[in-house]
Each structure stands twice: as C-alpha cells, then as structure tokens.
Design an enzyme around this catalytic site. Structure first.
Site, mmCIF file in Angstrom:
data_model
loop_
_atom_site.group_PDB
_atom_site.id
_atom_site.type_symbol
_atom_site.label_atom_id
_atom_site.label_comp_id
_atom_site.label_asym_id
_atom_site.label_seq_id
_atom_site.Cartn_x
_atom_site.Cartn_y
_atom_site.Cartn_z
ATOM 1 N N ARG A 1 20.036 63.893 59.326
ATOM 2 C CA ARG A 1 19.204 64.003 60.540
ATOM 3 C C ARG A 1 19.960 64.609 61.725
ATOM 4 O O ARG A 1 19.776 64.208 62.876
ATOM 5 C CB ARG A 1 18.651 62.622 60.949
ATOM 6 C CG ARG A 1 17.760 61.980 59.938
ATOM 7 C CD ARG A 1 16.464 62.728 59.691
ATOM 8 N NE ARG A 1 15.803 62.206 58.517
ATOM 9 C CZ ARG A 1 15.966 62.688 57.274
ATOM 10 N NH1 ARG A 1 16.737 63.747 57.052
ATOM 11 N NH2 ARG A 1 15.359 62.150 56.251
ATOM 12 N N SER B 1 10.613 57.649 62.428
ATOM 13 C CA SER B 1 11.716 56.681 62.243
ATOM 14 C C SER B 1 12.490 56.552 63.548
ATOM 15 O O SER B 1 12.980 57.551 64.074
ATOM 16 C CB SER B 1 12.650 57.148 61.138
ATOM 17 O OG SER B 1 11.954 57.146 59.923
ATOM 18 N N GLU C 1 17.425 57.496 66.153
ATOM 19 C CA GLU C 1 17.099 58.811 65.581
ATOM 20 C C GLU C 1 16.176 59.549 66.556
ATOM 21 O O GLU C 1 16.309 60.747 66.783
ATOM 22 C CB GLU C 1 16.403 58.656 64.222
ATOM 23 C CG GLU C 1 16.012 59.994 63.596
ATOM 24 C CD GLU C 1 15.475 59.869 62.178
ATOM 25 O OE1 GLU C 1 15.973 59.007 61.411
ATOM 26 O OE2 GLU C 1 14.544 60.623 61.832
HETATM 27 C C1 LIG Z 1 4.293 59.654 61.809
HETATM 28 C C2 LIG Z 1 5.642 60.338 61.775
HETATM 29 C C3 LIG Z 1 6.315 60.465 60.562
HETATM 30 C C4 LIG Z 1 7.566 61.096 60.509
HETATM 31 N N1 LIG Z 1 8.202 61.216 59.299
HETATM 32 C C5 LIG Z 1 9.372 61.890 59.212
HETATM 33 C C6 LIG Z 1 10.029 62.075 57.958
HETATM 34 O O1 LIG Z 1 9.555 61.640 56.915
HETATM 35 N N2 LIG Z 1 11.211 62.763 57.945
HETATM 36 C C7 LIG Z 1 11.767 63.269 59.085
HETATM 37 O O2 LIG Z 1 12.823 63.901 59.014
HETATM 38 N N3 LIG Z 1 11.176 63.093 60.294
HETATM 39 C C8 LIG Z 1 10.000 62.422 60.376
HETATM 40 N N4 LIG Z 1 9.404 62.244 61.593
HETATM 41 C C9 LIG Z 1 10.109 62.688 62.820
HETATM 42 C C10 LIG Z 1 9.829 64.117 63.266
HETATM 43 O O3 LIG Z 1 8.585 64.582 62.748
HETATM 44 C C11 LIG Z 1 10.949 65.079 62.872
HETATM 45 O O4 LIG Z 1 12.187 64.705 63.435
HETATM 46 C C12 LIG Z 1 10.647 66.527 63.287
HETATM 47 O O5 LIG Z 1 11.586 67.383 62.696
HETATM 48 C C13 LIG Z 1 10.648 66.720 64.798
HETATM 49 O O6 LIG Z 1 10.072 67.980 65.073
HETATM 50 P P1 LIG Z 1 9.301 68.249 66.441
HETATM 51 O O7 LIG Z 1 8.855 69.668 66.410
HETATM 52 O O8 LIG Z 1 8.235 67.249 66.655
HETATM 53 O O9 LIG Z 1 10.482 68.076 67.483
HETATM 54 P P2 LIG Z 1 10.523 67.199 68.828
HETATM 55 O O10 LIG Z 1 10.216 65.777 68.497
HETATM 56 O O11 LIG Z 1 9.728 67.852 69.885
HETATM 57 O O12 LIG Z 1 12.074 67.310 69.188
HETATM 58 C C14 LIG Z 1 13.036 66.682 68.359
HETATM 59 C C15 LIG Z 1 14.409 67.277 68.653
HETATM 60 O O13 LIG Z 1 14.430 68.618 68.178
HETATM 61 C C16 LIG Z 1 14.822 69.498 69.237
HETATM 62 N N5 LIG Z 1 14.099 70.757 69.060
HETATM 63 C C17 LIG Z 1 12.762 70.938 68.896
HETATM 64 N N6 LIG Z 1 12.497 72.253 68.769
HETATM 65 C C18 LIG Z 1 13.679 72.910 68.868
HETATM 66 C C19 LIG Z 1 14.075 74.281 68.818
HETATM 67 N N7 LIG Z 1 13.187 75.258 68.671
HETATM 68 N N8 LIG Z 1 15.396 74.581 68.944
HETATM 69 C C20 LIG Z 1 16.325 73.597 69.105
HETATM 70 N N9 LIG Z 1 16.018 72.295 69.160
HETATM 71 C C21 LIG Z 1 14.711 71.945 69.040
HETATM 72 C C22 LIG Z 1 14.446 68.783 70.534
HETATM 73 O O14 LIG Z 1 15.238 69.225 71.619
HETATM 74 C C23 LIG Z 1 14.746 67.327 70.152
HETATM 75 O O15 LIG Z 1 16.131 67.076 70.282
HETATM 76 C C24 LIG Z 1 8.152 61.602 61.680
HETATM 77 C C25 LIG Z 1 7.466 61.488 62.901
HETATM 78 C C26 LIG Z 1 6.214 60.864 62.954
HETATM 79 C C27 LIG Z 1 5.499 60.759 64.260
#
Ligand SMILES: Cc1cc2nc3c(=O)[nH]c(=O)nc-3n(C[C@H](O)[C@H](O)[C@H](O)COP(=O)(O)OP(=O)(O)OC[C@H]3O[C@@H](n4cnc5c(N)ncnc54)[C@H](O)[C@@H]3O)c2cc1C
Length: 309
Positions: free
Chosen positions: A181, A230, A300
């Site tokens: 992660r 998570s 996380e």
């Molecule tokens: C119901 C639910 C289930 C989930 N299940 C999982 C799972 O099974 N596995 C898992 O790994 N995660 C899971 N997640 C967490 C989440 O979906 C992941 O971490 C996902 O990768 C975050 O992406 P995001 O676009 O929403 O980023 P955000 O939440 O908007 O940001 C997360 C981080 O990424 C950075 N970021 C975003 N975009 C960029 C970019 N373009 N360049 C650089 N940094 C960037 C942000 O600065 C921040 O630090 C879950 C979340 C929810 C709500």
C-alpha cells in the site's frame, strides 16, 4: 458546522498563469467528492485540462504554495478546516483509455473498475483485481492498490508523472518502489497515466472472476456506506480487522462516526459526522489496540488539511 473560508487566490493565480486552460475554483467544497462526505473546502481546486496544462501550472505556481492531489477520494479524510493552497483533481483530460495488444494504457483519472472492465472486454486476464478498488488509476499508483490476490505492482509496466517543478517523468515498475500500500516515488509527483500488462485469457473465466469479486465485496465490505476503505494497514503477521475486533471496537460509536459492524477495519460516517469525529474514532481504535495487543496500527487512509479552527 459553518464551512471555513480561505482568502481567494484565484485572481492572483489567473494573472500569474495566463496560459492556463484548466479550471480554478476558490473555496471549492471537497466533502461532495470524497467517499466519507466530510471536511472543509480546497482553498483553490484546480482541474487541469491535460498533462501539459498540469505541467505548465506546476512550473509557474508560486514555489511556496502547497499542492495536494486527490483522486476519487476513496481513501481520504479531508479535515474540517479544509485544505490550504491548491488541490488538484484529474478529471476529463485524464480519462482516456486504450488497448494495444496485451497492454492497457489509462489516464490517471480513469476509475480502476473501468480498467478491469476494459481488460475483461479485450479478453485480458490479470487485471480483474482492480474491480475491487473504488479509486482511480492515480490513487492505485500512489497506494499500490490491491485486492483479491492482485496488486498494482503485479500488473504495472510504466507510469508518467509531473513533479512540483513541472517536469515530466516516465517511470518503470522498478522506479515505483512499490511495497504494501505504498509507492516510494517522491510525494510531489502527480501521476498522469499508467500502462498495465494483461495476459490473453478466456473472456468467460475473466468475467466470472469479476463477478466473484463483486459479490464477495458486497458480502464483506460496507460499500454502500460513507467510508474510506481499509482504515489501517495490516501490521506484519497480523490482520488489522482482527486486532480491532479483539480490542472490542466492533460497532464502537463516537459522535456520528462508527467502526463498521460488518468489517472492523472500516470506519463509517453515520450521517452528519465531522472529519474530527471520524479521525478521533480512528485514534481511539489505535489506542485500544495498542493497549490490548501492544501493536501500533498505522493509518492506511490519508488525512489531509487542517482541523477546524
Ligand atoms: C468501499 C471501499 C473499498 C476499498 N477496497 C480497497 C481494496 O480492496 N484494496 C485497496 O487497495 N484499496 C481499497 N480501498 C481504498 C481506495 O479505494 C484505494 O486506496 C484507491 O487506490 C484510492 O484511489 P483514489 O483515486 O480514491 O485516491 P484518493 O483517496 O483520492 O487519494 C489517495 C492517495 O492517493 C494520492 N493520489 C490520488 N491520485 C493521485 C495522482 N494522480 N498522483 C499522485 N497521487 C495521487 C492522494 O494524494 C492520496 O495520498 C477501498 C475504499 C473503499 C471506500
């Protein structure tokens, strides 16, 4: 709670960046674009038109202006006092996706689910795990998103990013420094696109795997709730949810925030929670877990911005 208001920087930025094509919005509410639905505004929300526009902005912004990038906000608590400086969200200009043989290239704003579906439609195996992650490609690169036995590091070929000075970088898988992660790429790099490797597979089998992931998620995660996925990383040799459960935190409520009954590593906004209540609940869980098991849980979920004044 009344939303805090920052001084409006947009006229000054627009004057300093005359060739900017993307949109700048002062005091843009962020709660509406995150899963938890909490938190204050961005001092300025910037939606770049494309990678060149993003690079132009980063090269010409005042060096002291803080810059934060967000994706679909599925792993994020925005604090109640909002986020000072510029918050960048990659939208339309980063939503292209294409298949070339066994490789898929997607803009950083493409939802992971769409990458998984595109791979399935092209008969490419190895990307179905992205079906289980409700973020976009940029977040998957930053978080090394993973689910159901697959991780971003297993499928990535290369990525592109722009740094705080506006320089464009092409990164190999090795450059990404992926661990659980986490990516070791400098914090100021904003990912703009990624190329993933699939392997030729049986379309029906890939679809069946996607369906399995969909029903498993529905059965085990509160995916229809206001949550952030998570909350804590799994510590070496432990499952975070088991430690939280053993500490007696299943269903624990603070204000309008609750530890999910369904999955103890998920926090919920029951409706009307503040970011402080959600973060405070997370800290209380960490305290209780430390007390009962001696393990210090590491967040996380990313927390950004300032507490309420
Ligand atoms: C119901 C639910 C289930 C989930 N299940 C999982 C799972 O099974 N596995 C898992 O790994 N995660 C899971 N997640 C967490 C989440 O979906 C992941 O971490 C996902 O990768 C975050 O992406 P995001 O676009 O929403 O980023 P955000 O939440 O908007 O940001 C997360 C981080 O990424 C950075 N970021 C975003 N975009 C960029 C970019 N373009 N360049 C650089 N940094 C960037 C942000 O600065 C921040 O630090 C879950 C979340 C929810 C709500």
């Amino acid at each position: 709670m009344t939303a805090p208001t920052f001084p409006d920087l947009v006229p000054d930025l627009a004057a300093k960046l005359p060739e900017l094509r993307g949109r700048l919005t002062a005091n843009a509410p962020l709660a509406d674009i995150t899963w938890f639905r909490v938190g204050g505004p961005a001092q300025v929300l910037f939606q770049p038109a494309d990678e060149a526009d993003l690079a132009y902005a980063l090269a010409h912004l005042p060096a002291a202006l803080p810059v934060t990038v967000i994706g679909l906000g599925s792993n994020l608590i925005v604090r109640d006092g909002g986020v000072p400086g510029l918050v960048i969200r990659l939208g339309k200009g980063f939503s292209d996706i294409s298949v070339d043989g066994t490789r898929i290239t997607a803009g950083a704003g493409v939802p992971d689910v769409k990458v998984a579906r595109t791979a399935a439609d092209a008969g490419l195996a190895g990307l179905a795990f992205l079906r289980g992650i409700p973020g976009a490609v940029g977040g998957a690169l930053r978080m090394n998103g993973g689910a159901y036995g697959g991780e971003t590091k297993d499928a990535l070929v290369s990525a592109r990013a722009v740094d705080r000075a506006g320089r464009i970088h092409v990164l190999t898988l090795a450059d990404m420094g992926f661990t659980y992660r986490h990516s070791a790429v400098p914090e100021d790099f904003i990912f703009t696109r990624a190329t993933f490797q699939g392997t030729p597979g049986d379309a029906a089998a890939i679809q069946a795997e996607m369906d399995r992931i969909t029903s498993s998620r529905e059965a085990t995660q509160p995916i229809k709730s206001r949550t952030g996925g998570s909350t804590f990383k799994n510590p070496d040799g432990h499952k975070a949810w088991q430690l939280v459960d053993a500490a007696g935190c299943r269903g624990l409520v603070m204000g309008r925030a609750q530890v999910s009954e369904m999955h103890t590593n998920f926090l919920l906004n029951l409706g009307g929670a503040t970011a402080a209540e959600i973060e405070g609940l997370g800290e209380e869980v960490r305290r209780r877990v430390r007390e009962t098991s001696g393990v210090t849980l590491e967040w996380e979920i990313k927390r950004i911005g300032l507490p309420a004044a």
